[in-house]
Motif scaffolding. Structure first.
Motif, PDB file in Angstrom:
ATOM      1  N   VAL A  77       4.161  -9.797  -3.400  1.00 58.51           N
ATOM      2  CA  VAL A  77       3.610  -9.572  -2.257  1.00 58.51           C
ATOM      3  C   VAL A  77       2.700 -10.764  -1.866  1.00 58.51           C
ATOM      4  O   VAL A  77       2.600 -11.229  -0.708  1.00 58.51           O
ATOM      5  N   ILE A 129      -4.271  -7.711   2.803  1.00 54.07           N
ATOM      6  CA  ILE A 129      -3.592  -6.441   2.746  1.00 54.07           C
ATOM      7  C   ILE A 129      -4.133  -5.729   1.702  1.00 54.07           C
ATOM      8  O   ILE A 129      -4.604  -6.149   0.679  1.00 54.07           O
ATOM      9  N   THR A 163      -4.157  -1.933  -0.236  1.00 51.07           N
ATOM     10  CA  THR A 163      -3.204  -0.694  -0.259  1.00 51.07           C
ATOM     11  C   THR A 163      -4.366   0.458  -0.539  1.00 51.07           C
ATOM     12  O   THR A 163      -5.522   0.486  -0.983  1.00 51.07           O
ATOM     13  N   ASP A 209      -4.026   2.524  -2.804  1.00 52.95           N
ATOM     14  CA  ASP A 209      -4.532   2.710  -4.245  1.00 52.95           C
ATOM     15  C   ASP A 209      -5.557   1.492  -4.721  1.00 52.95           C
ATOM     16  O   ASP A 209      -5.609   1.492  -5.909  1.00 52.95           O
ATOM     17  N   LYS A 265      -5.339  -1.859  -4.402  1.00 53.27           N
ATOM     18  CA  LYS A 265      -5.022  -3.122  -4.601  1.00 53.27           C
ATOM     19  C   LYS A 265      -5.158  -4.251  -3.286  1.00 53.27           C
ATOM     20  O   LYS A 265      -4.829  -3.664  -2.150  1.00 53.27           O
ATOM     21  N   TYR A 295      -4.339  -7.835  -1.610  1.00 52.93           N
ATOM     22  CA  TYR A 295      -3.659  -9.029  -1.522  1.00 52.93           C
ATOM     23  C   TYR A 295      -4.113  -9.977  -0.374  1.00 52.93           C
ATOM     24  O   TYR A 295      -4.301  -9.760   0.713  1.00 52.93           O
ATOM     25  N   GLY A 328      -1.282   6.067   5.163  1.00 51.13           N
ATOM     26  CA  GLY A 328      -0.776   6.601   4.062  1.00 51.13           C
ATOM     27  C   GLY A 328      -0.270   5.494   3.161  1.00 51.13           C
ATOM     28  O   GLY A 328       0.364   5.514   1.997  1.00 51.13           O
ATOM     29  N   GLN A 329      -0.326   4.312   3.695  1.00 45.73           N
ATOM     30  CA  GLN A 329       0.143   2.998   2.771  1.00 45.73           C
ATOM     31  C   GLN A 329      -0.754   1.980   3.062  1.00 45.73           C
ATOM     32  O   GLN A 329      -1.301   1.726   1.727  1.00 45.73           O
ATOM     33  N   LEU A 330      -1.239   1.369   3.964  1.00 41.84           N
ATOM     34  CA  LEU A 330      -2.295   0.200   3.685  1.00 41.84           C
ATOM     35  C   LEU A 330      -3.004  -0.205   4.777  1.00 41.84           C
ATOM     36  O   LEU A 330      -2.849   0.383   5.874  1.00 41.84           O
ATOM     37  N   PRO A 361       1.619  16.307  -4.112  1.00 41.24           N
ATOM     38  CA  PRO A 361       0.432  15.835  -4.078  1.00 41.24           C
ATOM     39  C   PRO A 361      -0.840  16.776  -3.134  1.00 41.24           C
ATOM     40  O   PRO A 361      -1.861  16.615  -3.344  1.00 41.24           O
ATOM     41  N   TYR A 362      -0.108  17.399  -1.857  1.00 35.93           N
ATOM     42  CA  TYR A 362      -1.019  18.053  -1.222  1.00 35.93           C
ATOM     43  C   TYR A 362      -0.034  18.915  -0.194  1.00 35.93           C
ATOM     44  O   TYR A 362       1.035  18.482  -0.129  1.00 35.93           O
TER      45      TYR A 362
END
Lengths: 624, 624
Positions: free
Chosen positions: B22, B60, B62, B64, B66, B68, B286-288, B401-402
């Motif tokens: 990425v 960017i 994420t 969780d 991370k 970039y 839900g992503q970034l 997860p939920y």
């Protein structure tokens, strides 16, 4: 105040079983919604003014073709403006995004649906959901005559609904006779060059398009077709090219509810389109389509009960697009290593020891869920973190429904980095499902020969590579019985007695050495080549490999217990040399030298116990 | 035409490993984007006019944690209008949806960001993304003094960014000195009662809010916080209540890009907000989070390079919300039946036979992925279709997860239908993760006593119920040795010899009957009670149950092979009566009567072979 719906269902009637859960919900919702007052039946088209204000239907269709309905879900009415997104999708497919964008914009106006205001800067109607834009779109419908154009349009709508639809001639004539405002809009557009054809011809197809008869159930299926990326979930037929579905949904989302769009987004948050006959169609991508029909409409032209029902459904089921449930958390189903999971190829003790010690160099990752940027990024990042760094990596894609372009790009980069680093990447289960064809093509370029149908073959290849590298394979054509596990602990004189019983045998590839059901008279030691223990798999009709054995390994030894029957086939995978021992002869030997039999039994038991221990370890790994 | 970015990176420098995939992409994108010309640095705030037009950063982050980055991602600039969605989120959290909606609408205007046009019908600004709306929102920021209000706001923004932020005093003073248009807007609103406080006080906090210094990386993290339902992915701290995140995203989506919103939705399709200093922040739920910063802006006030970069990222990574990747297809990971999978409780032959024959009455479904309406509906529908209809149903939620409210409601209905039909529903693995607390609470009401931490216990309970129903359990305090598998086939006189060797023993609950590593001198037959074979689990530090044995079953029989050592502990689960056999004594017996030993060995081997066959069957089921 409306007192009840003409088809009021008994709210206490409980449809049974799990089917009833959603059906119950809809019945209860319908019971409440159908009693709502407010709004008026549209009057500007005389034929619509005749509608019964008590009518009320709700339908939900899922992307796998299940429909739930309540109330007047099978009552026919005219589609009106709900036709606009579909005609827009047709235009995009026929002329492409750029050409259509030049003719019709995508900007919401804040104006009413029948606004005559046009985008003077770009010389086009503001968007395809207001009448002006929809009329410009109607010009794109193919056909030399009015009948041909009507047929093109009807064919499209029928494919979307999954059944042959027809035009309500009375409504069509009523629209044609009274649609003067739309005539004015068309002539305004002709005047500024936004349309080029004869206004009456274009309006003819536009009015017909608005007069298509549908039911609430039809609209739910049409919505589900959009939710399902353009494929009708009932018929499996493609109605709109997948690449334009997002464009249609985007324009529905920003312009579908006219000057109520902002509040609708806030309260409901689902792309939707309303029609003046009293219907609302809403799409939850990847999940379902919703349709509500009830004639009384509000000042924005939206069905009063339709808006109320959509609000409730969206809230109760949390369907708002920004409460959506994409998650990148579950892209990896599990990671397994070669010290715990094994191919069906049986290994001799030094090989087993080697794989136990160095098997973590093999890593199998079960990927799951759709692969898109977020999930692919997370998958790739995790692969980079696996410690120790695997020299052999297997990616099992069995549980991946599809991978989009972004994911293919990222995975292509991953594969290239493996090649560059001299590490091995094997991929499995890309085969059957055509939705993985792009991913397969991606890997075929970069990883020729590393694509497998099943992971067992990929695993065996990795194990073989590690064993070959360690140089511990052996050819046992000239083997000593003492080296065999099954004879371990026997004295030299015992082995001599056994040697005299060994009968050399040769089989060609494909020969069936043992047949399930036959009496068990011999057990075998492989000297050269590989045999495979297999059973027909009742599920698939294919053959299921239970195990393979190479040199130095035994098979059929259960025969020693007593005169049982074979439980599986054993087939020569290639040219095989092995030694057969008559069970009867060994039992005879046991009668004079019982310790030979007890030693063999004890060895077999140790082997079984070890295999059982490994199987339980594998079960524990697989359960997690 | 700009020739190069001040921080132009070498496009050929390849960051290594998977991290680079990425990062590489962003570097290449930055290289291209930073060379784009067009637009002008904002001049209406004198301090902003000083910005270097060559600056260009992309980041960017994420969900969780991370990040970039490429280019000037750590250069500080003022947040400007990108602050508006966060202040709006704050207001919603402090005063609730209804109260805020009365003060500020949610309808896009089609007007520029600094429009003075207000919604006269509802007496409120049109939306919180235009200046008028944002000023009204600024009035909600808590504090008795200007400093307190500034601190409230800074604390919020710092929590969103995951580091302590500060105010750019020079820009703040510049805005304060020249912000006359905003003053006019504030007084217009005061005049009509849309704000109540002193305009200068409100503008003071508003100008400070716009002057917060951030980097591109900060904005990406703030965006990722929204993508992550309000929890900062770097710190794990909650910055905005989850229930208001969707509202913030909705308003960003419809109003965040002003009168470019429709085209932005069409071209990019991600909720976003731009600031006049040249930044754009975009959220993929839900992503970034994505942020781009480059000062030159277009006629709509949006960063030229920012718009271009977002377009490319959205297209390359297919991030458009309507190309999103919710899928209901994978809610069920697998279905397993009680004829193939078993609890760790060992069973005697009649029990095994019963479970083999009727075990399909037990069905275990491994649920996976987030549960929302679409996936829960599909799960429940599938449960209704399972044939034959299981009398005992276990739902394993380990991989969920939920579950949202809609899913809880549907699952509550499912549980109720099981209770009403007199079928048993057991649920497992709802424990550790607090995100499943609502689901756990749902089941606790309807299924008391049916909630298990692990599925093994649930499975055992189902098996016990089926065995009890069939009435084949037995108490073996007074058992005949001939009934035991291990002695099957021995003559009456052989059994008499063995009976003389049996030593009755009693253990209390928790007693360790066998200890791993001890020499193996005895093997045992259970007469009453249950023993558990267990090992410490290196992974969790907890104890791992390998098997349990009840009356009529043997354990420790590997001792018969030779003087090995115990491989696991065996503990009495309750008061246990069992018979111990000295291995030495049996071997003595074998010397005079070898057929006794070979018969025992053959029986053990049959048992092992059967257990191995079942284990392999279970592995095959688990692999699918």
């Amino acid at each position: 105040m409306l007192s009840s719906s003409p088809s009021a269902i008994d709210p206490y009637a409980q449809p049974s079983g799990s089917d009833g859960l959603v059906a119950d919900y809809l019945a209860e919702l319908h019971f409440r919604i159908s009693r709502l007052s407010g709004g008026n039946v549209a009057t500007y088209i005389p034929e619509l003014a005749k509608a019964d204000p008590k009518l009320c239907g709700i339908a939900i269709a899922t992307i796998d073709g299940k429909t739930y309905t309540a109330g007047d879900a099978d009552y026919e009415f005219t589609i009106q403006s709900v036709s606009k997104p579909f005609a827009y999708g047709y235009a995009l497919e026929r002329y492409g995004r750029e050409a259509v964008l030049q003719r019709v914009g995508v900007e919401p106006t804040g104006e009413a649906f029948n606004s005559i205001i046009l985008d003077e800067v770009h010389n086009r109607p503001f968007n395809p959901m207001v009448n002006a834009g929809a009329i410009a779109i109607a010009e794109t419908i193919k056909g030399a005559t009015g009948e041909e154009r009507a047929e093109t349009m009807l064919t499209l709508f029928s494919r979307l609904a999954g059944r042959r639809l027809s035009i309500d001639e009375a409504v069509f004539r009523s629209e044609q006779q009274t649609g003067h405002r739309n005539r004015a809009i068309a002539y305004m557009m002709l005047n500024s060059g936004m349309i080029r054809g004869v206004p009456e011809d274009i309006l003819d197809v536009y009015f017909r398009q608005c007069s298509v008869r549908v039911t609430c159930r039809d609209l739910a299926v049409m919505a589900a077709t959009l939710a399902n990326d353009g494929v009708n979930p009932l018929t499996g037929e493609r109605a709109i090219a997948a690449e334009f579905v997002a464009d249609v949904l985007t324009v529905m989302n920003t312009c579908g509810m006219y000057n109520y769009a902002g509040q609708w987004s806030y309260d409901v948050g689902i792309p939707a389109k309303s029609g003046v006959a009293g219907s609302i169609l809403a799409v939850i991508p990847g999940q379902l389509g919703i349709a509500v029909f009830s004639p009384p409409i509000d000042q924005h032209g939206n069905s009063v009960r339709g808006v109320a029902a959509c609000k409730e459904i969206a809230q109760d089921f949390r369907l708002n697009i920004f409460r959506s449930h994409v998650s990148t958390a579950t892209a990896i189903r599990r990671e397994l290593h070669g010290d715990v999971i094994h191919s069906k190829r049986a290994r001799n003790p030094p090989e087993r020891k080697l794989l136990k010690e160095t098997g973590r160099r093999i890593c199998l990752v079960e990927v799951q869920g759709p692969l898109f940027f977020g999930s692919a990024e997370r998958l790739i990042r995790r692969i980079g973190e696996i410690d120790p760094r695997p020299s052999h990596m297997i990616l099992d894609f069995r549980r991946v429904p599809y991978a989009d372009e972004a994911a293919c790009k990222l995975l292509a980069r991953l594969a290239t980095s493996f090649v560059e680093e001299g590490r091995r990447l094997l991929v499995t289960h890309l085969g059957q499902d055509s939705s993985l064809a792009p991913l397969r093509a991606t890997f075929e370029d970069i990883l020729p020969g590393q694509i497998f149908d099943h992971r067992d073959a990929a695993l065996e290849l990795c194990e073989n590579a590690i064993i070959a590298e360690a140089g511990i394979s052996y050819d046992a054509t000239r083997f000593a019985l003492a080296e065999l596990d099954i004879f371990k602990g026997l004295a030299r004189e015992d082995l001599k007695l056994l040697e005299m019983l060994a009968r050399p045998m040769v089989f060609e590839a494909g020969d069936r050495i043992i047949r399930a059901g036959d009496p068990a008279l011999l057990f075998f030691v492989v000297a050269r080549g590989t045999v495979t223990v297999e059973l027909p798999d009742r599920g698939t009709g294919q053959t299921l490999r239970l195990a393979s054995m190479g040199p130095g390994l035994t098979f059929g030894e259960m025969a020693l217990l007593d005169g049982g029957r074979r439980s599986a086939d054993v087939v020569a995978s290639e040219r095989v040399v092995c030694y057969g021992f008559s069970v009867e002869a060994i039992h005879d030997l046991g009668r004079t030298a019982p310790h030979i039999l007890t030693t063999i039994y004890a060895n077999m038991m140790r082997d079984f116990s070890e295999r059982l221990r490994r199987a339980n370890e594998e079960i524990r790994a697989l359960e997690h």
